[in-house]
Design a protein around this motif. Structure first.
Motif, mmCIF file in Angstrom:
data_model
loop_
_atom_site.group_PDB
_atom_site.id
_atom_site.type_symbol
_atom_site.label_atom_id
_atom_site.label_comp_id
_atom_site.label_asym_id
_atom_site.label_seq_id
_atom_site.Cartn_x
_atom_site.Cartn_y
_atom_site.Cartn_z
ATOM 1 N N THR A 134 0.839 -1.193 0.000
ATOM 2 C CA THR A 134 0.000 0.000 0.000
ATOM 3 C C THR A 134 0.880 1.253 0.000
ATOM 4 O OG1 THR A 134 -1.838 -1.040 1.130
ATOM 5 C CG2 THR A 134 -1.802 1.354 1.162
ATOM 6 N N THR A 135 0.670 2.074 -0.996
ATOM 7 C CA THR A 135 1.531 3.230 -1.188
ATOM 8 C C THR A 135 0.919 4.493 -0.610
ATOM 9 O OG1 THR A 135 2.363 2.268 -3.216
ATOM 10 C CG2 THR A 135 2.682 4.632 -2.932
ATOM 11 N N GLY A 136 1.696 5.201 0.171
ATOM 12 C CA GLY A 136 1.325 6.546 0.578
ATOM 13 C C GLY A 136 2.227 7.505 -0.174
ATOM 14 N N GLY A 137 1.651 8.509 -0.842
ATOM 15 C CA GLY A 137 2.461 9.444 -1.606
ATOM 16 C C GLY A 137 3.150 10.457 -0.704
ATOM 17 N N LEU A 138 4.023 11.243 -1.304
ATOM 18 C CA LEU A 138 4.741 12.279 -0.560
ATOM 19 C C LEU A 138 3.750 13.184 0.166
ATOM 20 C CD1 LEU A 138 7.403 13.806 0.044
ATOM 21 C CD2 LEU A 138 6.992 15.115 -2.049
ATOM 22 N N GLY A 139 3.940 13.313 1.476
ATOM 23 C CA GLY A 139 3.047 14.145 2.262
ATOM 24 C C GLY A 139 1.770 13.431 2.663
ATOM 25 N N TYR A 140 1.591 12.240 2.185
ATOM 26 C CA TYR A 140 0.366 11.489 2.483
ATOM 27 C C TYR A 140 0.696 10.078 2.991
ATOM 28 C CZ TYR A 140 -2.308 15.256 0.440
ATOM 29 O OH TYR A 140 -2.859 16.479 0.180
ATOM 30 N N GLY A 141 1.694 10.014 3.848
ATOM 31 C CA GLY A 141 2.011 8.721 4.461
ATOM 32 C C GLY A 141 3.175 7.996 3.817
ATOM 33 N N LEU A 142 3.947 8.716 2.994
ATOM 34 C CA LEU A 142 5.104 8.090 2.350
ATOM 35 C C LEU A 142 6.014 7.407 3.372
ATOM 36 C CD1 LEU A 142 7.060 7.583 -0.008
ATOM 37 C CD2 LEU A 142 7.946 9.884 0.322
ATOM 38 N N GLU A 143 6.225 8.096 4.509
ATOM 39 C CA GLU A 143 7.164 7.544 5.483
ATOM 40 C C GLU A 143 6.683 6.212 6.069
ATOM 41 O OE1 GLU A 143 5.515 10.224 5.349
ATOM 42 O OE2 GLU A 143 4.920 11.078 7.252
ATOM 43 N N TYR A 144 5.367 6.033 6.179
ATOM 44 C CA TYR A 144 4.855 4.758 6.684
ATOM 45 C C TYR A 144 5.161 3.633 5.692
ATOM 46 C CZ TYR A 144 2.282 7.435 10.160
ATOM 47 O OH TYR A 144 1.955 8.253 11.186
ATOM 48 N N THR A 145 4.846 3.914 4.439
ATOM 49 C CA THR A 145 5.120 2.914 3.412
ATOM 50 C C THR A 145 6.607 2.593 3.376
ATOM 51 O OG1 THR A 145 3.287 3.732 2.108
ATOM 52 C CG2 THR A 145 4.891 2.393 0.957
ATOM 53 N N TYR A 146 7.415 3.650 3.440
ATOM 54 C CA TYR A 146 8.866 3.459 3.388
ATOM 55 C C TYR A 146 9.313 2.521 4.503
ATOM 56 C CZ TYR A 146 13.822 4.400 3.102
ATOM 57 O OH TYR A 146 15.170 4.242 2.970
ATOM 58 N N SER A 147 8.860 2.795 5.742
ATOM 59 C CA SER A 147 9.304 1.990 6.887
ATOM 60 C C SER A 147 8.880 0.548 6.742
ATOM 61 C CB SER A 147 8.705 2.529 8.186
ATOM 62 O OG SER A 147 9.166 3.814 8.404
ATOM 63 N N VAL A 148 7.643 0.352 6.326
ATOM 64 C CA VAL A 148 7.162 -1.026 6.236
ATOM 65 C C VAL A 148 7.883 -1.786 5.119
ATOM 66 C CG1 VAL A 148 5.164 -2.283 5.347
ATOM 67 C CG2 VAL A 148 4.982 -0.978 7.433
ATOM 68 N N MET A 149 8.121 -1.095 4.018
ATOM 69 C CA MET A 149 8.851 -1.772 2.932
ATOM 70 C C MET A 149 10.266 -2.112 3.363
ATOM 71 S SD MET A 149 7.501 0.309 -0.392
ATOM 72 C CE MET A 149 8.598 -0.525 -1.515
ATOM 73 N N GLU A 150 10.865 -1.182 4.066
ATOM 74 C CA GLU A 150 12.225 -1.413 4.546
ATOM 75 C C GLU A 150 12.246 -2.634 5.465
ATOM 76 O OE1 GLU A 150 13.679 1.622 7.156
ATOM 77 O OE2 GLU A 150 15.598 1.713 6.096
ATOM 78 N N ARG A 151 11.251 -2.707 6.326
ATOM 79 C CA ARG A 151 11.206 -3.840 7.248
ATOM 80 C C ARG A 151 10.906 -5.150 6.523
ATOM 81 N NH1 ARG A 151 7.629 -3.780 12.083
ATOM 82 N NH2 ARG A 151 8.535 -5.842 12.191
ATOM 83 N N ILE A 152 10.037 -5.082 5.523
ATOM 84 C CA ILE A 152 9.750 -6.291 4.748
ATOM 85 C C ILE A 152 11.026 -6.778 4.076
ATOM 86 C CG2 ILE A 152 8.581 -7.135 2.664
ATOM 87 C CD1 ILE A 152 6.160 -5.439 3.460
ATOM 88 N N ARG A 153 11.755 -5.829 3.495
ATOM 89 C CA ARG A 153 12.963 -6.218 2.784
ATOM 90 C C ARG A 153 14.034 -6.751 3.749
ATOM 91 N NH1 ARG A 153 13.995 -5.837 -2.631
ATOM 92 N NH2 ARG A 153 11.814 -6.420 -2.593
ATOM 93 N N MET A 154 14.144 -6.139 4.937
ATOM 94 C CA MET A 154 15.096 -6.642 5.928
ATOM 95 C C MET A 154 14.707 -8.043 6.389
ATOM 96 S SD MET A 154 15.625 -3.167 8.100
ATOM 97 C CE MET A 154 16.357 -3.904 9.536
#
Lengths: 314, 734
Positions: free
Chosen positions: A210-230
């Protein structure tokens, strides 16, 4: 004394997933290192860019999108052609917005016919997104799977509420499912397990966190993707060792800031450049978090992101 | 395996293969070896042969090795005095019979090209459909995968009358099963009976007339074989995977109606290979031990009105209830709704009358699924504002049901009844309190609907552990009193059992990683004497949760080798924690606060902390807002030690755990308790007293300080000395 750069020791790798017509041999995933860490391991398949096409003319949209696409936007086939011919899209994403039960509520049969028409007219891989309405998507995407047998589509969003119906059709008619969960690593893993139990082979699953765009939750998506990849690369979490797909264009271009004109928001600068940059920054961040497939809307963004991928992949 | 069945099956297989081979020889002469043979529009050739052996039969000539394989598989007919022929050879004979029958049916396709109609529905001239083509396979097979159709019933023979036939068919349809029909019995067959009874047959009604001969059974089995290849990704020839796929995923069974011939036996044992049991209406021998099939293999002499529910039970199929059939709106949105004052139509329990609820597990045959009864007056029989006694008695049965799950199901009654609009439910067990509103009664709500709700929701939410639900609602006072007594006896047994469970008594603990969404490295290990630190999950809850959702956050943890008894340190637990915390937490001890204590998520009910000066510990619960002797309030403590870390000197725990025997046992247990909030102490006092009496320190509860004594160690120390608190003279805690 020479500086020794510390290296991550990877214990897992991302599975390689074939997409589109198998005779073309297009692959995604296969990463053996973190995104763009080519110096730590093999990254055999560069991230790929899809451009999105709506199955019906968008009601309200940014002026720049209107300028670029209004000549083709009542014809998804032409729209897709334009994306491939003029802008060099690696693949096409067809958004079945018209099936929204709160909108036009077009039937599954009509939608499937449209998908088939588009699929027949292009020779790049085709992604098909429903409207994230659990019940409607299960009818629509199931029909799409059946009608487009042998086209090797990627269909989504497949959610916990409809994974059985769509997953079964994907197995029967050999399509790839896009497993979508609401920005949560555990739910992502759970859905992959459920799909596996249903009998969907790993080679037919992509993760959509699930993608959140810049200013609309991007950081949440980023963190979860990072954790999935780790979890996938260093924590032996096999159920997460799958490529990720991010549907960016739709999220970014629906925001207020992307649609405001220069008169409405003079302080935000040139609207075209503004929207393109919002989309490009979102894309760049999510690539760094591990995205393997990006869905973008504006050709300028495609150009920018592509050049970045080329530079970083060396 | 019954010798009679095995012998008959083997005899039948001999007959089938002899006959098929003869037909093949004739066909070879008539059409020539190169004559093509095929079922219509399929990529799977003759699917059973192709799937099980990998041999692709394309011409008559290709059948030669198939018959050779049949002869290889076929055991000799067991002699009378031979007592142990059985399982393996009989199963092989059944499979060989399928191969031969498939050849026979394929030859019919060249001999009588118009015999079968390749369509979804038969017409008058062509009552039989024969093999399903691949388009039908995909379209219908998808339903098997996603559960829309759990499986099929392969029916051989005919019912005693067309009425009984249509009743059986209707019941199978109601369970969403496909009905595959073959073989005649005494000149008629099930499919014909349905047509005579005016029932529409064909793929669209899921009643599929394959063929009139016993050999048409191969169309059903072939369908199953193809499903494994098409949906399970199994390669042709990988027979083991094909059979397992069917056993585990296709809920099919054979139903024989009428005299069971040797040939039927052969087909029956063939089906057992796939894990499909045989249910017979005639008194043939049974094969009850489990082995190949999930439960029994052959069950016989079942009356026609029970045959469908028996078949479903034996195959392990689950009942699906789509909607809760009540005349009012139903859903979580109505859970918190109150029914008050003028709005009350009837009230039950709450001190004014007796109201009780009880869930009990029964044997499978003692429960009639879906039976809902009311004994005593209903709402419409009483005036508005009436008060009625009430007993809700739920009997459940299931192959995987355990008595331990009774209280878990019983606890659901509260919210499940509350979900109905216009009802209110408070309390549990024998202190339940139920109100029904006037508007609900106006819409047609009856007391029986409590039963409808529980039947539907238990099936929806708990179908992995139960198969049958029967509910009786009593409003007759004598009956209510009777159930109340039964309930109290049951509660007593249950409570004693839970109380009597020890960590030493089981090798299997359960994990809970529900909180990993916000505390990614937190892993709870829940044992009988250490409930989860949120207080919401005890060992039994986790056990049931795992049965209900095997891929969920509660997984069994084998405790493995005991490394340190005092600390509660086990190799198995450490291994699990290491992997479940994604290599962040290497190990922890179940019973210690000082040495590698368990991780704390953040939703713990209480947090215990060491008080070094007093040589003991304190604990504080979430509801206590004040300062504590460790210098931190609950919120500060939670922020400091929560988030999935293990912090020596601090540990999160449930209120209940304080009075469990394993409470920080490594440091000396409850006798280390120096301080806790007064209200918490009062809340747990009954159990605390009981524990202290058991430990031989009945006056200990009075030695625990609270905020009225002080909120610093300096303030409480003299008080402890005065009371003679045991911690002061225990070994140093640090």
């Amino acid at each position: 004394m020479a500086v020794e750069i510390p290296k991550v020791s990877y214990t897992g790798k991302i599975k390689t997933i074939p997409i589109g017509d198998p005779s073309k041999g297009i692959l995604v995933g296969g990463d053996e290192a973190y995104p763009f860490y080519g110096f730590e391991g093999a990254l055999p398949n560069a991230p790929r860019i899809a451009m999105d096409v709506q199955d019906t003319p968008p009601e309200e949209c940014a002026a720049t999108i209107r300028e670029l696409f209004s000549d083709v936007w009542d014809d998804p086939v032409a729209w897709a052609q334009k994306c491939i011919q003029e802008y060099g899209a690696d693949m096409i994403d067809l958004e079945l917005a018209s099936t929204d039960p709160n909108g036009l509520d077009r039937s599954a049969e009509e939608a499937a016919e449209m998908v088939k028409k588009v699929a027949d007219s292009i020779d790049v891989p085709l992604i098909v997104y429903g409207t994230a309405n659990v019940e409607k998507d299960s009818d629509v995407l199931r029909m799409v799977c059946e009608v487009c047998e042998g086209r090797h589509l990627m269909v989504g969003p497949v959610q916990e509420g409809n994974y059985k119906k769509i997953g079964a059709a994907a197995i029967a008619y050999k399509h790839t499912v896009i497993a979508n969960t609401p920005i949560d690593i555990n739910l992502a893993k759970q859905l992959n397990i459920l799909l596996g139990n249903l009998g969907v082979p790993d080679e037919q699953i992509l993760i959509d966190p699930t993608t959140g765009g810049l200013g609309y939750g991007l950081e949440y998506t980023y963190s979860v993707m990072e954790r999935i990849r780790m979890a996938a690369m260093v924590q032996q979490d096999e159920k997460l060792q799958l490529p990720m797909i991010c549907n960016i264009g739709k999220e970014v271009w629906k925001t207020k800031e992307a649609k405001q004109t220069i008169e409405e928001a003079p302080e935000l600068g040139d609207p075209t450049q503004r929207g393109v940059l919002m989309e490009a920054i979102t894309a760049q961040d999510l690539l760094l978090a591990g995205a393997n497939i990006l869905i973008l809307r504006h050709p300028e963004t495609v150009k920018l992101v592509r050049s970045m991928i080329q530079e970083l992949m060396g | 395996m019954s010798k009679i069945i095995a012998s008959a099956g083997i005899r039948g297989a001999h007959k089938i293969i002899d006959r098929a081979e003869k037909k093949w020889n004739e066909a070879m002469e008539k059409f020539g070896a190169t004559q093509e043979v095929a079922f219509p529009n399929t990529g799977y050739y003759l699917p059973i042969i192709y799937g099980i052996t990998g041999m692709a039969v394309k011409t008559l000539e290709d059948m030669k090795p198939v018959f050779e394989r049949c002869r290889d598989l076929l055991p000799p007919i067991p002699a009378e005095n031979h007592h142990l022929p059985y399982l393996g050879p009989a199963l092989d004979a059944g499979m060989a019979a399928f191969f031969a029958e498939e050849c026979e049916e394929a030859i019919r396709y060249i001999e009588e090209p118009d015999f079968y109609l390749s369509a979804e529905e038969p017409d008058e001239a062509h009552p039989w459909l024969g093999a399903a083509d691949d388009i039908i396979l995909r379209k219908r097979g998808v339903e098997f995968v996603d559960g829309t159709a759990p499986g099929f019933a392969a029916i051989l023979g005919a019912a005693p009358s067309k009425e009984i036939a249509s009743e059986i068919a209707l019941e199978l349809q109601k369970k969403n099963l496909y009905v595959f029909m073959a073989s005649e019995d005494h000149g008629t067959c099930f499919a014909k009976q349905l047509v005579e009874a005016g029932v529409q047959v064909g793929w669209n009604t899921r009643l599929v007339p394959f063929g009139p001969d016993t050999s048409a059974t191969v169309y059903a089995i072939g369908f199953a074989t193809r499903a494994a290849m098409s949906f399970g990704g199994v390669k042709p020839g990988d027979f083991r995977k094909i059979l397992l796929y069917n056993k585990n995923r296709i809920f099919a069974f054979a139903m024989t109606l009428g005299e069971v011939t040797d040939e039927w036996y052969a087909n029956g044992v063939g089906a057992v290979n796939y894990g499909f049991p045989v249910i017979a209406d005639t008194p043939i021998p049974e094969i009850l031990p489990t082995g190949i099939c999930t439960y029994e293999h052959v069950v016989s002499n079942i009356p026609h009105n029970e045959i469908v529910s028996k078949a479903i039970e034996v195959r392990g199929l689950k009942v699906q209830v789509a909607e809760v059939p009540v005349p009012v709106a139903y859903g979580p949105a109505f859970e918190g709704e109150r029914v008050r004052g003028e709005d009350i139509y009837a009230e039950m329990g709450g001190g004014r009358t007796q109201a009780v609820e009880l869930v009990q597990m029964k044997d499978m045959n003692a429960v009639e699924d879906g039976k809902i009864e009311l004994v005593g007056p209903d709402l419409k029989d009483v005036e508005p504002g009436a008060k009625l006694p009430l007993a809700i008695y739920v009997e459940v049965a299931g192959r995987k049901m355990q008595e331990d799950f009774e209280p878990i199901l019983e606890r659901q009654i509260h919210h499940l009844i509350n979900y109905a609009q216009g009802t209110m439910h408070i309390g549990q067990r024998d202190i339940a309190w139920v109100r029904v509103s006037k508007s609900a009664v106006e819409k047609g709500f009856e007391l029986k609907h409590f039963g409808s709700i529980l039947h539907a929701k238990f099936h929806q939410d708990f179908n992995t552990i139960l198969d049958k639900v029967q509910v009786t609602v009593y409003t007759d006072k004598d009956k209510v009193d009777e159930i109340t007594q039964l309930a109290r006896d049951t509660y007593k047994v249950r409570d004693e059992r839970i109380e009597g469970m020890t960590d030493e008594g089981t090798d299997m603990y359960y994990s809970c990683t529900l909180c990993q969404s916000f505390a990614p490295t937190h892993v709870c290990v829940i044992s009988p004497e250490r409930t989860g630190l949120c207080g919401a999950y005890n060992w039994l809850d986790c056990k049931a949760a795992f049965e209900i959702n095997p891929t969920g956050p509660n997984q069994p943890v084998e405790k493995g080798e005991l490394l340190d008894e005092r600390l509660g340190r086990y190799q198995g637990i450490n291994d699990f924690v290491y992997s479940a915390s994604r290599q962040k937490i290497e190990s922890y001890n179940l019973y210690s606060i000082m040495e590698e204590p368990m991780t704390t998520c953040g939703c713990c009910e209480c947090i215990a902390a060491v008080l070094p000066m007093c040589n003991g510990i304190m604990t504080v619960d979430r509801d206590h807002r004040g300062e504590t002797p460790c210098g931190m309030k609950f919120t500060t403590l939670a922020g400091t030690i929560g988030g999935g870390v293990s912090t020596p000197g601090f540990v999160g725990h449930s209120k209940y755990y304080i009075t469990q025997r394993k409470f920080i046992r490594a440091e000396g247990g409850i006798q280390r308790m120096i301080w806790m909030p007064k209200r918490l102490k009062e809340e747990i006092m009954p159990r605390l007293k009981a524990l202290c009496e058991e430990l031989g320190i009945p006056d200990f509860p009075d030695k625990i300080a609270d905020e009225t004594v002080g909120i610093t160690e300096e303030e409480i120390y003299p008080w402890l000395e005065e009371k003679g608190h045991p911690a002061l003279t225990m070994d140093p805690i640090m």
